[in-house]
Design an enzyme around this catalytic site. Structure first.
Site, PDB file in Angstrom:
ATOM      1  N   ASP A  28      -8.206  -5.354  -6.287  1.00  0.00           N
ATOM      2  CA  ASP A  28      -7.860  -4.226  -5.421  1.00  0.00           C
ATOM      3  C   ASP A  28      -8.086  -2.908  -6.172  1.00  0.00           C
ATOM      4  O   ASP A  28      -7.498  -2.691  -7.228  1.00  0.00           O
ATOM      5  CB  ASP A  28      -6.383  -4.366  -5.037  1.00  0.00           C
ATOM      6  CG  ASP A  28      -5.887  -3.235  -4.154  1.00  0.00           C
ATOM      7  OD1 ASP A  28      -6.722  -2.441  -3.667  1.00  0.00           O
ATOM      8  OD2 ASP A  28      -4.660  -3.156  -3.946  1.00  0.00           O
ATOM      9  N   HIS A  42      -5.744  -6.386  -2.055  1.00  0.00           N
ATOM     10  CA  HIS A  42      -4.720  -5.466  -1.540  1.00  0.00           C
ATOM     11  C   HIS A  42      -3.563  -6.197  -0.846  1.00  0.00           C
ATOM     12  O   HIS A  42      -3.744  -6.827   0.179  1.00  0.00           O
ATOM     13  CB  HIS A  42      -5.402  -4.485  -0.590  1.00  0.00           C
ATOM     14  CG  HIS A  42      -4.689  -3.163  -0.469  1.00  0.00           C
ATOM     15  ND1 HIS A  42      -4.221  -2.447  -1.547  1.00  0.00           N
ATOM     16  CD2 HIS A  42      -4.369  -2.411   0.627  1.00  0.00           C
ATOM     17  CE1 HIS A  42      -3.667  -1.319  -1.129  1.00  0.00           C
ATOM     18  NE2 HIS A  42      -3.734  -1.274   0.179  1.00  0.00           N
ATOM     19  N   SER A  50       0.848  -1.181   0.000  1.00  0.00           N
ATOM     20  CA  SER A  50       0.000   0.000   0.000  1.00  0.00           C
ATOM     21  C   SER A  50       0.898   1.250   0.000  1.00  0.00           C
ATOM     22  O   SER A  50       1.857   1.307  -0.782  1.00  0.00           O
ATOM     23  CB  SER A  50      -0.915  -0.064   1.228  1.00  0.00           C
ATOM     24  OG  SER A  50      -2.001   0.800   1.116  1.00  0.00           O
TER      25      SER A  50
END
Lengths: 495, 495
Positions: free
Chosen positions: A427, A452, A177
């Site tokens: 994602d 993710h 991320s």
């Protein structure tokens, strides 16, 4: 009555402004609290004195940066044992460490040391001694930037390596991320300190006009549509229903009951935000097996949400269906009796500061392809909001000036190397990441059914083959970077 | 009596601390004043509002950055006409523009626009409105760093390209000396904004322990020794003579006469510094033809200095020989009747601030190989000096953390491209630069008889073949970068 767990409330507090107020959807920030149950991973917690400002010589002082370290498997400096460094992101580093099982699992075979430095202004790594002081105003917050955080990691690495006489040890970066963005950017900007980076679910192209602003919400919407067109349509229809209901006499009261809210609903916006947040987060954690990353959830949670929406008895209203659906997200364990909406959606958080300064990720909701309420990213609105909220003006073009992104296939081709951009197409952040190989060593690993940074999580008996395969590819590439480095260095250590 | 030209005095003021006080030898800073006679190059002078601090969101305000621009030969944005940008260094940008004839000469054949942005805190580009305010104290000076300057260039480039709809135009960086370091670093750090850099005489390895600290003075000394071993020995012997003489009754008075000083000499140190400076600068500008870069000088000026030292009548004292020798440097035109030594060697200058913060280049003088008085670089001394002089502590390891340098052949090989490191081996700064190819596109162009960024100067009828050839190679490489870029972009413009 079962009480809400604290991070539920913090979640709500943060997520409720996602859609209508046009701010950047949040990453994982507020989930990233000190874990409730400690993971079984063992590490030492240490602290390092960092310069608050690396890029001026103003006497702005120091702060104590926390980092976690594990050298149990390290083969040592003399054998050039690798150092695996996870670039801490917007939260408590213990949470990231305990949710990055992949790195722990591969450390023994690489003889690697593990290092988890915490991002400044998060967790315990607070300038000015406390979060209260650090978050006091735009002046105290002004050093909360990605460039400063990456410089922290660079300085820490050099000092640590010097202290261990480990200057010759190759460093591999990891991150998921926002942490993945930091890993990729650090590899691009500090190639002299690292041999490669695994940047998982890192939307480094989600800036300015590099990808269309509708990308994020279109992907969330597609994740629902691919499970059921009826589900998609019901959600799309629900916003109008919610709006109409809210305008009725006693409508807010009715909505309060329909959605089992703990307190009386004040306006429909709060409820819309709460629902939108659930959909976006469901898309991020649409993992193929049961997990407890953000929330306890079944495998393929969107499928489960849509099943509930679609399979309600004939005559069930749209809003009732929606409630049954999102209960998968907010109440899978069934322990929650009523839901508390955020009553301070604009409360200050580190990521919101970052999104109001340099991390401006334009987001819009497309009338055709999105199931969300329609809105368009608006610079003026965003600027006004940030000045109002934090007394700071966003620099819309700074990230692309500093780190690039436009025309990246040409510009990074010969000037970057050894980065894995791994993404799962479910994602919604994948749309702002690198999905095609840029060169032989700037590699995109894309999984159609991944979400993710699934690859960074610990392996489970339920891992599908494609996930197992993805991790095998990652290990092979990382091994290649280290081998290349060792060949150039004449290392005594071979794997 | 002919008066001293003002930049002579400024030169002395700055250079006199070179050797004994162990500070970093200066680049060209104080020569880089607004030229006395304007060059024939024509440009527009423009100003751009820059963020004073690019790396925090403190409200530290803006300043007005000057830049020179010439678009006479530019083929325009539509034909992807290149932009040649010279990275301004520590002085008035007009001086650098007028001393970079090479760029002006090649612009027509490339159809290139020329851009000369000025370095913050130099020339007219003063934060806080004036030099007096900008140089007031360590707080106002704190944003005078290479990283901020490079970020200025990056921001300016993007804004300018956007205003001209020239986003698709390739940018080639140029720079000499510190400007060459900035060009190389900017290419390494901002490859997404540029296609290549010609970094002439850029000692980016002159930090920490990458090259031995004796390198600089050994090269100066070699330049003298290669002309005459007797000359080298005479200079080496002279420091002791000077010292002894100074200790005699009436010694300082005698020295004042021997060296034709305007004012009474106060201590031998000032004179030693004055002589040392001349030798170092002579090595930098030991060009093969007459020039007027720092001073009006004959071709091969060191040869001329040594001729004078060696050919004085038998019985001429060592110190008299030295005076005759350095008069080549300080008084080649014969217009000077007496010499004024610096009376404020510690006066604040921009480069000295930079050398006390991040640009710490360790320098020592070797007892065997150097003709200079012996001294060793000493971190503690240096730190104390900087705290005393500027209220600031040097960060000895920061430049190598931020830009690399250690083990550069391995670390830059796959993560940098399209840089020419050009160096002349007579230049004492060459020892801290890149003298071997790192990869196919990180190329070292080395000339045995070249001195400080000779290649960037305008061509002359006296250019030796090797210099002509060096420039041909540079043009060929630059053309290659642009062609590669255009092939990737489908440009309408071909050269």
């Amino acid at each position: 009555m079962a009480t809400f767990r604290p991070h539920f409330i913090l979640l709500l507090l943060l997520l409720c402004i996602i859609t209508f107020t046009q701010s950047t959807p949040l990453f994982l920030g507020k989930y990233a609290k000190k874990p409730n149950k400690l993971s079984s991973y063992k590490y030492k917690t240490q602290y390092f004195t960092q310069q608050l400002d690396h890029f001026s010589f103003q006497d702005s002082g120091n702060f104590s940066q926390r980092y976690l370290i594990n050298a149990d498997n390290w083969v040592g400096a003399q054998r050039k044992g690798p150092i695996f460094m996870y670039c801490g992101n917007e939260g408590d580093i213990e949470w990231f460490a305990s949710n990055s099982g992949f790195i722990w699992e591969i450390a023994p075979r690489f003889g690697a040391m593990l290092l988890f430095p915490e991002h400044r202004y998060y967790g315990e790594s607070m300038p000015y001694g406390s979060k209260e002081e650090a978050y006091k105003n735009s002046t105290t917050l002004s050093y909360l930037t990605a460039e400063q955080a990456i410089a922290d990691y660079a300085v820490l690495l050099r000092e640590l390596k010097q202290n261990l006489s480990a200057e010759g040890c190759p460093v591999v970066l990891f991150g998921g991320s926002y942490g993945g963005m930091l890993a990729a950017w650090m590899r691009l900007k500090y190639p002299h300190l690292t041999v490669g980076a695994l940047a998982s679910s890192a939307p480094i192209l989600q800036f300015e006009d590099i990808v269309p602003p509708e990308t994020f919400y279109n992907i969330v919407s597609n994740d629902f549509r691919r499970e059921s067109i009826n589900c998609f349509n019901t959600i799309k229809e629900s916003w109008g229903e919610l709006q109409s209901m809210g305008e009725n006499t006693d409508g807010l009261n009715q909505l309060t009951k329909t959605f089992h809210l703990c307190g009386e609903l004040k306006n429909t916006q709060d409820l819309s935000d709460w629902l939108s947040s659930a959909y976006s987060y469901l898309a991020m954690v649409d993992y193929p097996y049961p997990s407890d990353f953000l929330m306890p959830l079944p495998g393929h949670p969107i499928r489960e949400v849509c099943k509930r929406i679609d399979s309600a008895a004939d005559g069930t209203s749209v809003l009732d269906r929606i409630f049954y659906g999102v209960s998968i997200y907010y109440n899978f364990t069934g322990a929650v009796n009523c839901f508390k909406l955020d009553d301070d959606p604009h409360g200050m958080s580190g990521w919101q500061w970052q999104a109001c300064t340099e991390m401006v990720m334009p987001m819009s909701s497309d009338p055709e392809k999105s199931m969300f309420p329609i809105f368009n990213f608006n610079k003026t609105y965003e600027e006004e909001r940030c000045i109002r909220s934090y007394g700071v003006k966003p620099r819309f073009r700074w990230i692309t000036t500093e780190f690039g992104g436009h025309d990246f296939k040409t510009t990074w081709k010969n000037s970057g190397s050894n980065i894995i951009f791994s993404n799962g197409l479910l994602d919604p952040w994948s749309g702002g990441s690198v999905l095609q190989n840029v060169s032989e060593s700037l590699v995109a690993l894309v999984t159609e059914e991944g979400a993710h940074h699934l690859d960074l999580r610990a392996s489970t008996p339920n891992d599908p083959d494609w996930l197992v395969q993805q991790r095998v590819s990652e290990i092979r590439l990382i091994k290649g970077w280290i081998d290349d480095y060792n060949q150039g260095k004449g290392s005594a250590f071979s794997m």
